[in-house]
Design a protein around this motif. Sequence first.
Motif, PDB file in Angstrom:
ATOM      1  N   PHE A  98       1.388   4.954  -5.258  1.00 51.60           N
ATOM      2  CA  PHE A  98      -0.053   4.704  -5.268  1.00 51.60           C
ATOM      3  C   PHE A  98      -0.419   3.644  -4.232  1.00 51.60           C
ATOM      4  O   PHE A  98      -1.444   3.760  -3.551  1.00 51.60           O
ATOM      5  CB  PHE A  98      -0.496   4.250  -6.656  1.00 51.60           C
ATOM      6  N   HIS A  99       0.419   2.625  -4.088  1.00 53.19           N
ATOM      7  CA  HIS A  99       0.151   1.600  -3.080  1.00 53.19           C
ATOM      8  C   HIS A  99       0.202   2.199  -1.670  1.00 53.19           C
ATOM      9  O   HIS A  99      -0.605   1.842  -0.800  1.00 53.19           O
ATOM     10  CB  HIS A  99       1.165   0.460  -3.210  1.00 53.19           C
ATOM     11  N   ARG A 100       1.146   3.115  -1.455  1.00 55.26           N
ATOM     12  CA  ARG A 100       1.220   3.767  -0.141  1.00 55.26           C
ATOM     13  C   ARG A 100      -0.014   4.642   0.097  1.00 55.26           C
ATOM     14  O   ARG A 100      -0.513   4.743   1.218  1.00 55.26           O
ATOM     15  CB  ARG A 100       2.498   4.603  -0.031  1.00 55.26           C
ATOM     16  N   GLU A 101      -0.514   5.245  -0.985  1.00 57.16           N
ATOM     17  CA  GLU A 101      -1.736   6.044  -0.870  1.00 57.16           C
ATOM     18  C   GLU A 101      -2.925   5.156  -0.520  1.00 57.16           C
ATOM     19  O   GLU A 101      -3.790   5.550   0.292  1.00 57.16           O
ATOM     20  CB  GLU A 101      -1.986   6.774  -2.184  1.00 57.16           C
ATOM     21  N   LEU A 148      -7.434  -1.696  -3.122  1.00 61.07           N
ATOM     22  CA  LEU A 148      -6.670  -2.367  -2.062  1.00 61.07           C
ATOM     23  C   LEU A 148      -7.175  -3.792  -1.865  1.00 61.07           C
ATOM     24  O   LEU A 148      -6.374  -4.716  -1.665  1.00 61.07           O
ATOM     25  CB  LEU A 148      -6.789  -1.574  -0.752  1.00 61.07           C
ATOM     26  N   ARG A 149      -8.467  -3.971  -1.929  1.00 60.95           N
ATOM     27  CA  ARG A 149      -9.045  -5.324  -1.804  1.00 60.95           C
ATOM     28  C   ARG A 149      -8.554  -6.238  -2.923  1.00 60.95           C
ATOM     29  O   ARG A 149      -8.212  -7.403  -2.694  1.00 60.95           O
ATOM     30  CB  ARG A 149     -10.568  -5.232  -1.807  1.00 60.95           C
ATOM     31  N   GLU A 150      -8.470  -5.716  -4.133  1.00 59.35           N
ATOM     32  CA  GLU A 150      -8.004  -6.510  -5.276  1.00 59.35           C
ATOM     33  C   GLU A 150      -6.544  -6.935  -5.111  1.00 59.35           C
ATOM     34  O   GLU A 150      -6.145  -8.027  -5.514  1.00 59.35           O
ATOM     35  CB  GLU A 150      -8.169  -5.708  -6.564  1.00 59.35           C
ATOM     36  N   LEU A 151      -5.750  -6.054  -4.504  1.00 61.15           N
ATOM     37  CA  LEU A 151      -4.310  -6.327  -4.370  1.00 61.15           C
ATOM     38  C   LEU A 151      -3.972  -7.194  -3.156  1.00 61.15           C
ATOM     39  O   LEU A 151      -2.984  -7.940  -3.176  1.00 61.15           O
ATOM     40  CB  LEU A 151      -3.542  -5.004  -4.262  1.00 61.15           C
ATOM     41  N   THR A 152      -4.764  -7.093  -2.092  1.00 61.58           N
ATOM     42  CA  THR A 152      -4.357  -7.727  -0.827  1.00 61.58           C
ATOM     43  C   THR A 152      -5.398  -8.649  -0.201  1.00 61.58           C
ATOM     44  O   THR A 152      -5.084  -9.356   0.760  1.00 61.58           O
ATOM     45  CB  THR A 152      -4.029  -6.639   0.227  1.00 61.58           C
ATOM     46  N   GLY A 153      -6.632  -8.604  -0.683  1.00 59.37           N
ATOM     47  CA  GLY A 153      -7.671  -9.350   0.014  1.00 59.37           C
ATOM     48  C   GLY A 153      -8.263  -8.576   1.180  1.00 59.37           C
ATOM     49  O   GLY A 153      -8.924  -9.157   2.047  1.00 59.37           O
ATOM     50  N   PHE A 154      -8.017  -7.268   1.200  1.00 61.00           N
ATOM     51  CA  PHE A 154      -8.614  -6.381   2.215  1.00 61.00           C
ATOM     52  C   PHE A 154     -10.123  -6.643   2.254  1.00 61.00           C
ATOM     53  O   PHE A 154     -10.778  -6.672   1.208  1.00 61.00           O
ATOM     54  CB  PHE A 154      -8.323  -4.937   1.815  1.00 61.00           C
ATOM     55  N   PRO A 155     -10.704  -6.851   3.427  1.00 62.96           N
ATOM     56  CA  PRO A 155     -12.133  -7.185   3.489  1.00 62.96           C
ATOM     57  C   PRO A 155     -13.012  -6.127   2.823  1.00 62.96           C
ATOM     58  O   PRO A 155     -12.647  -4.950   2.739  1.00 62.96           O
ATOM     59  CB  PRO A 155     -12.407  -7.271   4.994  1.00 62.96           C
ATOM     60  N   ALA A 156     -14.166  -6.572   2.361  1.00 65.72           N
ATOM     61  CA  ALA A 156     -15.088  -5.663   1.681  1.00 65.72           C
ATOM     62  C   ALA A 156     -15.556  -4.570   2.623  1.00 65.72           C
ATOM     63  O   ALA A 156     -15.718  -4.787   3.829  1.00 65.72           O
ATOM     64  CB  ALA A 156     -16.288  -6.445   1.142  1.00 65.72           C
TER      65      ALA A 156
END
Length: 386
Positions: free
Chosen positions: A312-315, A351-359
């Motif tokens: 799922f993370h790779r997805e 992805l944002r929740e897991l890594t801080g990926f910008p909004a």
Amino acid sequence: MAGTGSATSLGTLLRELTADTAAVEEVVRAARGNSPEIARLPPAEVRRQVVALLTCGLTALERRDDPAERDFAEARRLGADRAAQGVTVAGLLQGVQAGRNRAVELVVRHGRAAGIPDDVLVEGLLTIGRYAAALERAVVDGHRRAERDLARAGHDARTRLLRRLLIGQEPVERAAEELGRFGLRAEGPYHCLVAEGGDPVRAHALTRRLSHYGAVLGTVEGRLAGLARRLPPADRLDPGVLVVAAPAGPLDRAPAMYALCVAALRAAARRGRHGLHQVTELAGETALAAQPALAELLGATLPAGLDPSDEFHRELASTALTWLDHGQRLDHAAAALHVHPNTVRYRLRRLRELTGFPAVVETPGGWPVLETVRWWWALRTWRERG
């Protein structure tokens, strides 16, 4: 590979080794590691020939006929191919012999592990050895015949000139007279171009096609490279061959353009590109590929919250890359992924929740360019590394 202690024939073992990717790679590494000239060739080209020669050894063991009765056409083709690619006889034999020695080591190691008696191994290796000696003679014969044919066609002089011009070994003004022999003028301008190596048949066809457009081509560092007054339309070239060209410029800039084309070719090959590309089209991939240490840092830090073993993370990472590649448009990314835009939106939020990926910015303009590059580079490196 045959299991330890199991009874198996030497022929079966050789057949398994020939089909074993790891074993073939060991032989390839030995050939490339012991011959700087072979090391400059594309690994896929060396791998293709290793498999062909291992298959020849298997045939020798199974047929056990007189080596003098075989024509060793594949070995002669190997010698001819290497001559056309600029590899010397000495460099060729260094690679062939190193690969052969590594193959013998593998046969002995795996043969003993498979329970094959030493006397059977010795007898089989002696049989193969007789073929190997005849095969090497055929390789040299093919190389020397090709050298004579190429020399008659003026290939050697043209290739030597191109190597000097493209690698910067000789100033243009000193080669002015020789340039004229091949239809070049010192004042230029010319496109520098480099093509992916590997298939001599395709390389020969590409040479013929480009020659119609005033190109002068030869083998430089194991690749087809040269100078052209003009470039053909992309649809006139073999779409399966990767060719990178630089904008036309004076000959004294050829070494710099050649280096850029080689770097761009490597970057494009890693992305699975084919066809004719201008080096300027590949500027981004080329610049990023030149900084592997920085790529490693980005791939290890920005997506640190992702687990490479979690599908799922790779997805999530693949979805983000698709979104970035499609102009940060949810609808375009969803169409490319064959999902609903809300699915893309959900994955980017996770992805944002897991890594801080910008909004996600759903207004025209999206993220700043450098932020886009930073995350695209980090996620791609993370995905490829995992």
